[in-house]
Design a protein around this motif. Sequence first.
Motif, PDB file in Angstrom:
ATOM      1  N   PRO A  32       0.800  -1.164   0.058  1.00  0.00           N
ATOM      2  CA  PRO A  32       0.106  -0.059  -0.074  1.00  0.00           C
ATOM      3  C   PRO A  32       0.842   1.190  -0.023  1.00  0.00           C
ATOM      4  CG  PRO A  32      -0.586  -1.646   1.774  1.00  0.00           C
ATOM      5  CD  PRO A  32       0.767  -2.019   1.398  1.00  0.00           C
ATOM      6  N   ALA A  33       0.320   2.449  -0.691  1.00  0.00           N
ATOM      7  CA  ALA A  33       1.277   3.448  -0.698  1.00  0.00           C
ATOM      8  C   ALA A  33       1.076   4.146   0.561  1.00  0.00           C
ATOM      9  CB  ALA A  33       0.397   4.420  -1.608  1.00  0.00           C
ATOM     10  N   GLU A  36      -2.350   6.946   5.326  1.00  0.00           N
ATOM     11  CA  GLU A  36      -3.184   6.446   6.307  1.00  0.00           C
ATOM     12  C   GLU A  36      -4.205   5.676   6.216  1.00  0.00           C
ATOM     13  OE1 GLU A  36      -5.889   9.278   6.700  1.00  0.00           O
ATOM     14  OE2 GLU A  36      -5.033   8.815   4.774  1.00  0.00           O
ATOM     15  N   PRO A  37      -5.442   5.803   6.587  1.00  0.00           N
ATOM     16  CA  PRO A  37      -6.217   4.552   6.857  1.00  0.00           C
ATOM     17  C   PRO A  37      -6.460   3.637   5.686  1.00  0.00           C
ATOM     18  CG  PRO A  37      -7.522   6.719   6.499  1.00  0.00           C
ATOM     19  CD  PRO A  37      -6.386   6.870   6.249  1.00  0.00           C
ATOM     20  N   GLY A  38      -5.844   2.678   6.033  1.00  0.00           N
ATOM     21  CA  GLY A  38      -6.029   1.684   4.729  1.00  0.00           C
ATOM     22  C   GLY A  38      -4.437   1.274   4.468  1.00  0.00           C
ATOM     23  N   ALA A  39      -3.652   1.317   5.442  1.00  0.00           N
ATOM     24  CA  ALA A  39      -2.486   0.694   5.393  1.00  0.00           C
ATOM     25  C   ALA A  39      -2.488  -0.802   5.104  1.00  0.00           C
ATOM     26  CB  ALA A  39      -1.553   0.786   6.610  1.00  0.00           C
ATOM     27  N   SER A  40      -1.699  -1.642   5.631  1.00  0.00           N
ATOM     28  CA  SER A  40      -1.721  -3.150   5.072  1.00  0.00           C
ATOM     29  C   SER A  40      -2.367  -3.870   5.941  1.00  0.00           C
ATOM     30  CB  SER A  40      -0.498  -3.554   5.117  1.00  0.00           C
ATOM     31  OG  SER A  40       0.006  -3.892   6.637  1.00  0.00           O
ATOM     32  N   ALA A  41      -3.260  -5.056   5.438  1.00  0.00           N
ATOM     33  CA  ALA A  41      -4.172  -5.747   6.009  1.00  0.00           C
ATOM     34  C   ALA A  41      -3.567  -7.038   6.050  1.00  0.00           C
ATOM     35  CB  ALA A  41      -5.658  -5.415   5.242  1.00  0.00           C
TER      36      ALA A  41
ATOM     37  N   THR B 149      -6.821  -2.614  10.258  1.00  0.00           N
ATOM     38  CA  THR B 149      -7.512  -3.941  10.712  1.00  0.00           C
ATOM     39  C   THR B 149      -7.854  -4.075  12.004  1.00  0.00           C
ATOM     40  OG1 THR B 149      -5.696  -4.974   9.216  1.00  0.00           O
ATOM     41  CG2 THR B 149      -6.878  -6.478  10.298  1.00  0.00           C
ATOM     42  N   ASP B 263      -9.381  -2.654   3.465  1.00  0.00           N
ATOM     43  CA  ASP B 263      -9.292  -3.358   4.738  1.00  0.00           C
ATOM     44  C   ASP B 263     -10.609  -3.519   5.495  1.00  0.00           C
ATOM     45  OD1 ASP B 263      -8.579  -0.903   4.795  1.00  0.00           O
ATOM     46  OD2 ASP B 263      -6.430  -1.152   5.527  1.00  0.00           O
TER      47      ASP B 263
END
Lengths: 449, 325
Positions: A32-33, A36-41, B149, B263
């Motif tokens: 992921p670029a 912020e909200p939505g970094a790696s899952a 998450t 996510d």
Amino acid sequence: MTRTLRFPAILLSAAFIAAACSGGGGGSSSAPAASEPGASASGGASGGPVTSGAAGEINVLSLWGGSEEEAFKKVLADFTAKTGWGVKYEADRQTYSTTLQSRITGGNPPDIAIIPGIGFLRRFAKDGSLKKISDLGVDASTLTQDYPEGFLAAGTVDGELYALPAKYNNKGTMWFRPDVYKAANVTAPKTWDEYKAMLETTKDKPGAMALGAKDDWNLTDWFESIYIRQSGVDAYDKLFSKDGDWSDPSVQKTVDTMLEVINDKYVVGGITAAVGRAWTDAIAQVFGPTPKAGTFYEGGFVGGIATGQTNKDLKIGETIDWYPFPTLGNTEDVTTFGGDVVGALTESEGAKAFVQYLITPEANKVWASTGAIVSPHKGVGTDAYPNDLVVREAQSLQSAAKIRYDGSDLLPAGIQGEQMGQALQRAIAGEKVDWADFQTRVKAAWDAE
Amino acid sequence: MAVVTPGGVDAAGVATTAAPATSPATPIAGRRWDRAVILFLGPTALLMLIFLIYPTLYTIALSFNRGRRGEFTEWVGLQHYIGLLNDKSFINLSTFPPSGAIWNNVLWAIFYTGFVIFLGLVVAVLASRVRYESIIKAVVFLPMAIAATALAIIWNFVYAPDPNIGLLNAILDPFTSGSISWLGNPALVNAALIAAGIWGSVGFATVILSAALKSIPSEVLEAARTDGANERQIFFRIILPMVSLPISVLAVTLLVNVIKLFDLIYVLTNGGPGVSSRVIAFTMYNESIPGGQFGRGAAITVIMLLLLIPIMAFNIRRFRSSRVV
């Protein structure tokens, strides 16, 4: 000059985002670029212990955690002791398919992989990623003596066996609280009509049935259990094969039958609440310290979760037990089951040794003794299991006239748009599902396999 | 903060630190294409080529292919695109309001972006007037420190339908008959998800906007007050225009986040109930990894790319025409 160079700059920025988002590309999963909200899952694969062996080492990838993982590690330790092969064990429950897929695409497959769904298995078999069992030093034709026919068939793709049955669970188990039934003065029902009568009686004492349909596979299991008992094994086999026809009236008939019990009257909290509820929370509604309902339907694994995680004070026969899914029309003793299979992704000596070890009764007895699984191996007697709930589950699978693999796991993985379980979520919420449309999409997915 | 006239683009461009490395901000005369230029641009260009341009072109090519295992297996032309446009879970314009993953992204773009900026501005403006500003900002910023998450798992507990598990239903329990199934009702699920997303991002907006507010020279505000402007006029006539640039940058960042949103959906609802909370990036994952349809997944990625280009164009134009903050 400024003008002419502006477009490439735009393209570059856009390319950056697209690259950050694309997962399919060159094997590496998405990075992921940085924002912020939505970094790696990422679900985090846990690197397991390495048992070192004299002969060498193999890589095993599985999706099992908790008690299932503990049990499997005992099997792995026994494998090392017997064959001298060490095992590097890796478990990844949440992002299993992603991990396996990227390791295969990246040219670094594990030697042995536990494979959860059959649609998944077919895909890897057709890709050429999975090795044939017959190429691993096992005579596939002799396996029919040791394993149930319905399970071997599930691991077979285009007439070739690609995976061995590892463990299975009966999905025809109706879990209930004997104390609630006793207080309401009902006994375990045998037929569908008796089942409905039981729900009617227990619905206020304290509630009829718990349902956690946020996990939509609970609904596909309901559907399959009803379908196989209502329309018969042959219709079941056909529906979940390439020749299946979802626009057939038997499909809607099964949904209508489901709605006789899955409705606001019998499901505690109502249907909309149930669609937002995790299935483990539904287990807790029945098997928690103060029960809110008397009955919960799901496979044999509910027992382990309820007694091991939900409520350690449960007593088998007093506060937890199960009876076979009620019969409907077809009186044949049939049941559906769910299970994982084991496949080899390399033809290394270690992979061969593992597959050959796994089909021995001894290996399966070690596994069965943990109580975490029911072994599909016919060489495992019921005395190998540690408690009554598992013994009865194993018996029910062995004595059934016919057992069939969980149908939704047989469907092709690439159905575009709404999946079977999601359609059923809408169906129980009172919407009309266009099964002819579903049929078109299932057919397209089969054809594309 | 000075807004530069079109004629001054080049001169201002030099001062723009945020300009991309390959941007033509510095005028290059032919003779200056010497070793130094190659030395400075070379490594970046090479990395971009390997990690950005190649994957992008690969993905675009893959979108016209069956794409088993993510490799080129069988040319299928526009089949994936046609399939997607006919897929009701992707875009469904036959009902009102429309539905489908793209429409859900539109809802996210409007409400998530709008509320994050609005609440961020409100908190930033109000907090700047009290002594314990840093405490307020720290609290609002706290969700930013939580991985998405983990944030989703927290909200899973907040939204659970049973009052003994779900916080929100426990609070509402005395006032409602029966609990509200936030994630189980197709009419509520998107609003519930967007609210969780807003909670996670307001802190970011607050910090950015708070910094922007601080950069407004106090002389300007004092002059306005001397001229008799009331607080309301100062906010709408002075403060808001002076932070409009940071707001637009923020909006672009949030919009990009919306388009690649994955996510929160994956953990909280897995696109459900039914397909009612799917978004584009989730659909891309769903088709590619569990579905094994890498070609179709690539087609969705290309659609995402097409949606991002106007946003990036706007962003770059903005960067080039003026300095930020």
